[in-house]
Design a protein around this motif. Structure first.
Motif, PDB file in Angstrom:
ATOM      1  N   MET B   1      40.666  25.075 -10.703  1.00  0.00           N
ATOM      2  CA  MET B   1      39.933  23.982 -11.350  1.00  0.00           C
ATOM      3  C   MET B   1      40.209  23.948 -12.853  1.00  0.00           C
ATOM      4  O   MET B   1      40.030  24.921 -13.554  1.00  0.00           O
ATOM      5  N   ASN B   2      40.636  22.793 -13.290  1.00  0.00           N
ATOM      6  CA  ASN B   2      40.991  22.649 -14.694  1.00  0.00           C
ATOM      7  C   ASN B   2      39.857  21.960 -15.456  1.00  0.00           C
ATOM      8  O   ASN B   2      39.357  20.933 -15.027  1.00  0.00           O
ATOM      9  N   ILE B   3      39.448  22.541 -16.560  1.00  0.00           N
ATOM     10  CA  ILE B   3      38.388  21.951 -17.363  1.00  0.00           C
ATOM     11  C   ILE B   3      39.004  21.247 -18.558  1.00  0.00           C
ATOM     12  O   ILE B   3      39.790  21.833 -19.288  1.00  0.00           O
ATOM     13  N   SER B   4      38.660  19.986 -18.743  1.00  0.00           N
ATOM     14  CA  SER B   4      39.298  19.194 -19.804  1.00  0.00           C
ATOM     15  C   SER B   4      38.815  19.625 -21.188  1.00  0.00           C
ATOM     16  O   SER B   4      37.753  20.233 -21.337  1.00  0.00           O
ATOM     17  N   ASP B   5      39.608  19.256 -22.181  1.00  0.00           N
ATOM     18  CA  ASP B   5      39.301  19.565 -23.576  1.00  0.00           C
ATOM     19  C   ASP B   5      37.890  19.138 -23.956  1.00  0.00           C
ATOM     20  O   ASP B   5      37.151  19.873 -24.589  1.00  0.00           O
ATOM     21  N   LYS B   6      37.543  17.921 -23.556  1.00  0.00           N
ATOM     22  CA  LYS B   6      36.242  17.375 -23.949  1.00  0.00           C
ATOM     23  C   LYS B   6      35.098  18.178 -23.351  1.00  0.00           C
ATOM     24  O   LYS B   6      34.078  18.393 -24.002  1.00  0.00           O
ATOM     25  N   ILE B   8      35.221  21.368 -22.417  1.00  0.00           N
ATOM     26  CA  ILE B   8      35.189  22.668 -23.107  1.00  0.00           C
ATOM     27  C   ILE B   8      34.453  22.533 -24.434  1.00  0.00           C
ATOM     28  O   ILE B   8      33.594  23.338 -24.776  1.00  0.00           O
ATOM     29  N   ASN B   9      34.769  21.476 -25.157  1.00  0.00           N
ATOM     30  CA  ASN B   9      34.112  21.272 -26.439  1.00  0.00           C
ATOM     31  C   ASN B   9      32.597  21.117 -26.273  1.00  0.00           C
ATOM     32  O   ASN B   9      31.821  21.722 -27.002  1.00  0.00           O
ATOM     33  N   THR B  12      30.840  24.436 -25.498  1.00  0.00           N
ATOM     34  CA  THR B  12      30.581  25.286 -26.673  1.00  0.00           C
ATOM     35  C   THR B  12      29.357  24.783 -27.436  1.00  0.00           C
ATOM     36  O   THR B  12      28.599  25.585 -27.972  1.00  0.00           O
ATOM     37  N   HIS B  73      30.962  33.109 -19.237  1.00  0.00           N
ATOM     38  CA  HIS B  73      31.883  33.565 -18.207  1.00  0.00           C
ATOM     39  C   HIS B  73      32.994  32.548 -17.973  1.00  0.00           C
ATOM     40  O   HIS B  73      34.172  32.892 -17.908  1.00  0.00           O
ATOM     41  N   THR B  74      32.606  31.279 -17.870  1.00  0.00           N
ATOM     42  CA  THR B  74      33.585  30.223 -17.588  1.00  0.00           C
ATOM     43  C   THR B  74      34.593  30.074 -18.721  1.00  0.00           C
ATOM     44  O   THR B  74      35.784  29.860 -18.495  1.00  0.00           O
ATOM     45  N   LEU B  75      34.118  30.183 -19.942  1.00  0.00           N
ATOM     46  CA  LEU B  75      35.035  30.032 -21.079  1.00  0.00           C
ATOM     47  C   LEU B  75      35.708  31.366 -21.439  1.00  0.00           C
ATOM     48  O   LEU B  75      36.528  31.416 -22.348  1.00  0.00           O
ATOM     49  N   PHE B  77      34.461  34.390 -22.574  1.00  0.00           N
ATOM     50  CA  PHE B  77      34.088  35.131 -23.781  1.00  0.00           C
ATOM     51  C   PHE B  77      34.140  36.639 -23.547  1.00  0.00           C
ATOM     52  O   PHE B  77      34.238  37.404 -24.496  1.00  0.00           O
ATOM     53  N   LYS B 185      52.512  28.262 -25.847  1.00  0.00           N
ATOM     54  CA  LYS B 185      51.428  27.289 -26.006  1.00  0.00           C
ATOM     55  C   LYS B 185      50.995  27.248 -27.474  1.00  0.00           C
ATOM     56  O   LYS B 185      50.727  28.277 -28.075  1.00  0.00           O
ATOM     57  N   TRP B 187      48.408  25.401 -30.295  1.00  0.00           N
ATOM     58  CA  TRP B 187      47.258  24.558 -30.589  1.00  0.00           C
ATOM     59  C   TRP B 187      47.270  24.220 -32.081  1.00  0.00           C
ATOM     60  O   TRP B 187      47.164  25.093 -32.926  1.00  0.00           O
TER      61      TRP B 187
END
Lengths: 206, 206
Positions: B1-6, B8-9, B12, B73-75, B77, B185, B187
């Motif tokens: 499962m891919n989490i989009s940039d938005k 993730i932002n 946070t 956990h998902t991100l 840390f 990669k 950023w």
DNA sequence: TAGATTGTTAATCGATTAACAATC
DNA sequence: TAGATTGTTAATCGATTAACAATC
């Protein structure tokens, strides 16, 4: 005409590329060239450039000098905005020394802190003042924007103080969600959020 | 499962709010509460939280402690990533002193520079090494990520050097578009781009 | 029960990509 | 002309918002 966040972000990236081309004395740049460097779609580049009312030439592309100036004009690099840094800690001091901001139209006039040891320090022609005199200086120099780099626990308190002083734009570097009236614009700068985008993405391969 | 940039932002930002609630000993939080603080839609909050496999309770909302841990956990840390700062200028030094990174799983081990005056400096338990020994230390400490804070004119050259040394992730603080192989990669951290989003937006009212 | 909230589906909106005629 | 590029429209894709049954 409202330009979306994503387009603004890409325009700043195009600007970096154009600056590089300018320094290399390359006169023209095409949308596929820009697209390749950023690994995006070339029709997207052309669509973004439409916001600039700039005209490209078939077979050769866009004039580097003109395109760069259009981006600067559209993003408002010329109309300089005065700004105060509130909180003269590590991050505040580093941002004060970061001269690049002026190229983008952001003019940092001074810093503020409540620590007597920091007050009257000077760096890059910028002085650290006591936070108490901020409201006077906001009026005197017509400052609408503040960069917030105070410790987390003072973030909301200082925000209230800034709003009372007449600040309209707060660029928030603290890891706090600030409460403020609706007419105050707040941009939460989340340094890690960008970074997480490539570190967290890997999780999908687990 | 891919989490989009938005997403993730936003996660946070939710994390900041949850940390605040935790400190205030508030046990539950609801999606409309989060939505109000961030001035977004509450169904969007619920949709974002679905990524976390966390279960809310009708009428009361979500458990603050659990939700916060799920985000961490998902991100990722917890799984700490080692990182080097390359370029010990103002920005590099400020980032080295910015202890918050470790909370987000980013462990900055050391800095590198080619200036003999800076080499052997020490700050926050982090030492500045000569850039020449970076490849050895990359292998020794299994470092995959570098924060690039060198002057603009050296950006590409240093990038090539980092890629040769085995660095896979580059967090680019220079105003340059870097060329690198596809498996690297990058950023591009564009500090001004966020700020321009509220200053440039006003232009529409002209 | 009445009311607030979740979880989820459908509808809307906006952004990206594909395609291609027009141009030089 | 042949080939590369622009400008633009249509198609696709993804993100946001609205709506509402289910729950407690």
């Amino acid at each position: 005409m409202n330009i979306s966040d994503k387009v603004i972000n890409r325009l700043t990236l195009y600007h970096c590329i154009l600056t590089d081309y300018l320094e290399k004395n390359i006169e023209y740049i095409s949308s596929p060239q820009i697209a390749n460097l950023l690994k995006i779609d070339d029709s997207q580049v052309r669509k973004d450039l439409k916001y600039l009312n700039n005209i490209g030439k078939c077979r050769v592309g866009y004039k580097v000098v003109e395109l760069r100036e259009s981006i600067e004009h559209t993003l408002g690099f010329q109309n300089t905005k005065n700004c105060f840094i509130v909180g003269a800690g590590n991050l505040g001091l580093a941002l004060a020394k970061y001269d690049d901001f002026l190229n983008y139209g952001l003019n940092i006039l001074a810093l503020f802190d409540n620590d007597p040891i920091k007050v009257d320090m000077s760096l890059n022609d910028k002085k650290v003042f006591h936070i108490g005199i901020l409201p006077d200086l906001v009026k005197k120099y017509n400052v609408e924007m503040a960069i917030l780099t105070v410790p987390k626990k003072y973030a909301q308190e200082v925000t209230d103080f800034l709003v009372d002083a007449g600040i309209k734009y707060i660029w928030n570097f603290t890891p706090c969600i600030l409460k403020a009236p609706d007419d105050i614009k707040i941009w939460n700068e989340n340094l890690m959020s960008g970074c997480l985008q490539f570190t967290a993405h890997n999780k999908k391969e687990e």
